[in-house]
Motif scaffolding. Sequence first.
Motif, PDB file in Angstrom:
ATOM      1  N   LEU A 143     -39.979  32.642  75.078  1.00  0.00           N
ATOM      2  CA  LEU A 143     -40.621  32.847  73.783  1.00  0.00           C
ATOM      3  C   LEU A 143     -41.495  31.667  73.371  1.00  0.00           C
ATOM      4  CD1 LEU A 143     -37.748  34.480  71.684  1.00  0.00           C
ATOM      5  CD2 LEU A 143     -39.912  35.562  72.315  1.00  0.00           C
ATOM      6  N   TYR A 270     -36.268  41.272  62.336  1.00  0.00           N
ATOM      7  CA  TYR A 270     -35.072  40.449  62.576  1.00  0.00           C
ATOM      8  C   TYR A 270     -34.323  40.937  63.813  1.00  0.00           C
ATOM      9  CZ  TYR A 270     -35.267  37.588  58.354  1.00  0.00           C
ATOM     10  OH  TYR A 270     -35.628  36.663  57.404  1.00  0.00           O
ATOM     11  N   TYR A 273     -36.464  40.026  66.980  1.00  0.00           N
ATOM     12  CA  TYR A 273     -36.396  38.624  67.397  1.00  0.00           C
ATOM     13  C   TYR A 273     -35.031  38.275  67.984  1.00  0.00           C
ATOM     14  CZ  TYR A 273     -40.803  37.994  64.921  1.00  0.00           C
ATOM     15  OH  TYR A 273     -42.117  38.095  64.498  1.00  0.00           O
ATOM     16  N   ILE A 277     -34.417  36.922  71.829  1.00  0.00           N
ATOM     17  CA  ILE A 277     -33.792  35.620  72.081  1.00  0.00           C
ATOM     18  C   ILE A 277     -32.739  35.740  73.181  1.00  0.00           C
ATOM     19  CG2 ILE A 277     -32.223  33.890  71.101  1.00  0.00           C
ATOM     20  CD1 ILE A 277     -33.785  34.201  68.456  1.00  0.00           C
ATOM     21  N   PHE A 329     -31.864  30.505  60.974  1.00  0.00           N
ATOM     22  CA  PHE A 329     -32.687  31.535  61.601  1.00  0.00           C
ATOM     23  C   PHE A 329     -33.271  32.490  60.557  1.00  0.00           C
ATOM     24  CE2 PHE A 329     -32.588  35.952  63.280  1.00  0.00           C
ATOM     25  CZ  PHE A 329     -33.603  35.860  64.221  1.00  0.00           C
ATOM     26  N   LEU A 333     -37.532  32.337  59.175  1.00  0.00           N
ATOM     27  CA  LEU A 333     -38.403  33.466  59.492  1.00  0.00           C
ATOM     28  C   LEU A 333     -39.047  34.089  58.254  1.00  0.00           C
ATOM     29  CD1 LEU A 333     -36.546  35.445  62.310  1.00  0.00           C
ATOM     30  CD2 LEU A 333     -38.842  34.472  62.443  1.00  0.00           C
ATOM     31  N   HIS A 347     -44.934  41.832  65.015  1.00  0.00           N
ATOM     32  CA  HIS A 347     -44.089  40.696  65.367  1.00  0.00           C
ATOM     33  C   HIS A 347     -44.958  39.715  66.158  1.00  0.00           C
ATOM     34  CE1 HIS A 347     -41.182  43.939  64.811  1.00  0.00           C
ATOM     35  NE2 HIS A 347     -41.613  44.511  65.924  1.00  0.00           N
ATOM     36  N   ASP A 349     -44.215  36.412  69.192  1.00  0.00           N
ATOM     37  CA  ASP A 349     -43.290  35.497  69.862  1.00  0.00           C
ATOM     38  C   ASP A 349     -43.302  34.116  69.220  1.00  0.00           C
ATOM     39  OD1 ASP A 349     -42.910  37.618  71.558  1.00  0.00           O
ATOM     40  OD2 ASP A 349     -43.884  36.702  73.301  1.00  0.00           O
ATOM     41  N   TYR A 351     -43.542  33.179  66.277  1.00  0.00           N
ATOM     42  CA  TYR A 351     -42.814  33.030  65.013  1.00  0.00           C
ATOM     43  C   TYR A 351     -41.369  32.578  65.213  1.00  0.00           C
ATOM     44  CZ  TYR A 351     -46.697  35.465  62.711  1.00  0.00           C
ATOM     45  OH  TYR A 351     -47.930  35.819  62.221  1.00  0.00           O
ATOM     46  N   THR A 352     -40.863  32.678  66.440  1.00  0.00           N
ATOM     47  CA  THR A 352     -39.487  32.245  66.704  1.00  0.00           C
ATOM     48  C   THR A 352     -39.400  30.758  67.050  1.00  0.00           C
ATOM     49  OG1 THR A 352     -39.604  32.715  69.089  1.00  0.00           O
ATOM     50  CG2 THR A 352     -38.959  34.537  67.630  1.00  0.00           C
ATOM     51  N   PRO A 355     -37.286  28.896  64.147  1.00  0.00           N
ATOM     52  CA  PRO A 355     -36.090  29.647  63.751  1.00  0.00           C
ATOM     53  C   PRO A 355     -35.041  29.777  64.847  1.00  0.00           C
ATOM     54  CG  PRO A 355     -38.044  30.724  62.879  1.00  0.00           C
ATOM     55  CD  PRO A 355     -38.530  29.620  63.788  1.00  0.00           C
ATOM     56  N   GLN A 356     -35.474  29.871  66.107  1.00  0.00           N
ATOM     57  CA  GLN A 356     -34.517  30.075  67.194  1.00  0.00           C
ATOM     58  C   GLN A 356     -33.538  28.916  67.328  1.00  0.00           C
ATOM     59  OE1 GLN A 356     -36.280  31.175  70.927  1.00  0.00           O
ATOM     60  NE2 GLN A 356     -34.387  30.981  72.055  1.00  0.00           N
TER      61      GLN A 356
END
Length: 593
Positions: A143, A270, A273, A277, A329, A333, A347, A349, A351-352, A355-356
């Motif tokens: 990601l 949500y 994502y 993950i 997380f 987001l 969506h 990728d 954006y994570t 947050p990940q």
Amino acid sequence: MGRKRRAGKTRARPEIPRIQVAIGAAAITILTGLLFAGAAKLPFVNLDDPAYVLEQPFIARGFSLAGVKWSLTHFHGGNWHPLTSISHMLDCQFFGLNPVGHHVVNVLFHAATAGLLVLALEGLTGAFWRSTLVAAFFAWHPLRVESVAWVAERKDVLSAFFFVLTLYSYHNYVRRKSWRSYSIVLVLFALGLMCKPMLVTTPLILILLDYWPLRRWQAERWQKLLTEKIPLCVLCLLSSMATMLAQKSAISAIEQVPAVVRFANALDSYGFYLSRIFWPSRLSFFYPFPAHIGVASLVAVGVGLVGLTAACWVLRRTFPFILTGWLWFVVMLLPVIGIIQVGRQSHADRYTYLPQIGILIAVVWGVSKVTEGNRTAKVSALCAGGVMLSASAALTVRQLGYWKDSETLWRHAIDVIPENAFAHSTLSDYLLREGRVDDSFREAMEAVRLRPDDGESQNDLALAYFRMGKARDAAEHWRIAYDLRPDDLNVEVNYAWLLSTAIDPSLRDGPRAVQLVSDVLSRDGTNNPWILRAGGAALAEAGRFPEAIQMAEQARQIASAQQDKTLQQDLEMNLANYQRGRALRDPGVTPSP
């Protein structure tokens, strides 16, 4: 000397030697850099890279005081992020428009952030190996590819760099409270916001860290902890105001996406994502809004989110890190979850990116907790972690391969989601610029078949028709595109060019062309040589040759400064025509700019 123990520790831990922590951080940094080394071979892509670097004069000309002033007082790429703009200027100063240097800088920032994350998490928790595992999973996950391989996403890697520095400096502030240490937190956070406004959730992340691992909620009054964040929140407010102004036109487009669809997509995101993950398959450069989001699916995601949040709350005394990680997380987001929709993607990728980290903290610390005291289980967990890390790195290398050129990138997006009008449309634009008119036409036709009400797709189809010499068909589709997107810069300029230069006199309309280009120039484009080129052609068709000469000369000077020899020569020929009192005629079969 060893560091002081943190409040709230229930049992002593042996101090990790500073040299071990430094070596671990350096190892993660180096390995991350090697994993992404292939990004240095990648080109620019035909989405956002032109607007962020190639076609923005203040950026393309390199670093200058005038450019710094512009970055502080103007919006760039629909955002106010002056540090990101300045970093692009510096790239152009040192590397010109050779993509290698731009990509290498992205990789270096990502690698440095991974190493700093080891230092920050170890400083906050005292757990070296868990911090190192979180940093490795974060840095090597597929990601991450979009944020690192895409030059226009410099704002991701740069803001993440300052975000992690903010976390590290916050840990130092908590240990040695002083105005000086707090000022460092404030400055680093401000720099992060000047790279990407998504960091506005950082004060909430710091409050979560106050709960765990710092456990300040047990030792200090909550009012004090909240008051302490007020200066950070003021910076967030200022950044948010600038962002709303910068994205005003883009945000106004949310009327095209009904509120119920946006809320449904936000909820669905949500789940999307989380699934990617843990199972990062079928990753794409662009995810269009789905034609339909099933009610059953939304209910399942909603129940799952509520259930997970409730479970984290119930388990907070035994597993406080799970509550912190999960809320990290969810909260990080929020600015990009799509309730306020900016852009066409459902969506992304990228954006994570930050947050990940919260999910990784919850998982790594959770596994460590449940295997505590069981050597066999711990060894098994470490072996499984090693296998997953290796698989993650392999998937990252494969994902990097899809970025080898714009055509491969968009064709992969279409393979993942065939009903992808935006991917077909943008691929059409790329193929047209490559001179592959027939291929471009086929992609544009497919885009219009999927989305006949999309002005951008209609614009691409009109361009393909024009380059095939079918000016009347082009005019029809530009009329449709203009009706759909009357404020679209590309539509107005392209339509104006046809109205100014068509061979068929029944298609020409000089005054209308002047009106279209004037509308663009009133909003933007005074430093864009292509817009000025179209303006010169429109003025010439309207018989206003002195003004046409002036505008074409202005465009020529900018093209010269940008070292665009082809455009410069084209403008010199245009000037020669205007000086003889001749308007331009374009049969449409010449290569597209």
